[in-house]
Motif scaffolding. Structure first.
Motif: not given
Length: 160
Positions: A77, A94, A96, A108, A157, A159
């Motif tokens: 990120v 932002v 990603a 995030v 952050a 995922r």
């Protein structure tokens, strides 16, 4: 939010921080969860008397909890420059990057700080359904008006 609700959220955050600290005394290393990190931020803000900031941090922790089972993606990120919009709120783009072979979403946490590194606001942005090996974008916007030098950094952050 009524004062009691904010105090309750801050109290819960403080309790979580205390429980986390108590569980780390056996010599093993404990990496704080995103919710624990947000709770720590809330406790820090509450100690400085920032009810609005403590509330924002507690909300950030709740939003990060939505990404259960998420993998640390802080290195995937990046943030753009911070600008103040027409309402005086700080914004940053932002980005990603998804290295996975399937679509993934990102949670995030963006920390807005002053020039001295003092936390001003916390926002969690969800970047959903980023294509495999692609990038997704969003804009993080502070919850309130900020002034002076405002910086942004990625706090957490995930995922998922």
């Amino acid at each position: 939010m009524a004062g009691l609700g904010v105090r309750g959220a801050v109290g819960a955050a403080l309790a979580l921080v205390m429980v986390s600290a108590a569980g780390c005394g056996n010599g093993s290393r404990h990496s704080p969860t995103p919710a624990e990190q947000a709770a720590s931020a809330a406790a820090s803000l509450a100690a400085r008397g920032g009810d609005a900031l403590a509330s924002a941090s507690a909300e950030a922790g709740r939003r990060l909890d939505e990404a259960k089972g998420g993998l640390n993606a802080k290195d995937q990120v990046s943030l753009g420059a911070v600008t103040l919009d027409g309402d005086g709120r700080a914004t940053t783009t932002v980005t990603a990057r998804n290295p996975a072979s399937a679509a993934q979403s990102f949670a995030v946490q963006v920390n807005f700080t002053d020039g001295g590194g003092n936390l001003l606001d916390v926002v969690v942005l969800m970047v959903k359904d980023v294509a495999a090996h692609g990038s997704g974008h969003g804009t993080a916007r502070s919850n309130r008006r900020l002034h002076g030098e405002v910086r942004a950094s990625v706090g957490t952050a995930l995922r998922y």
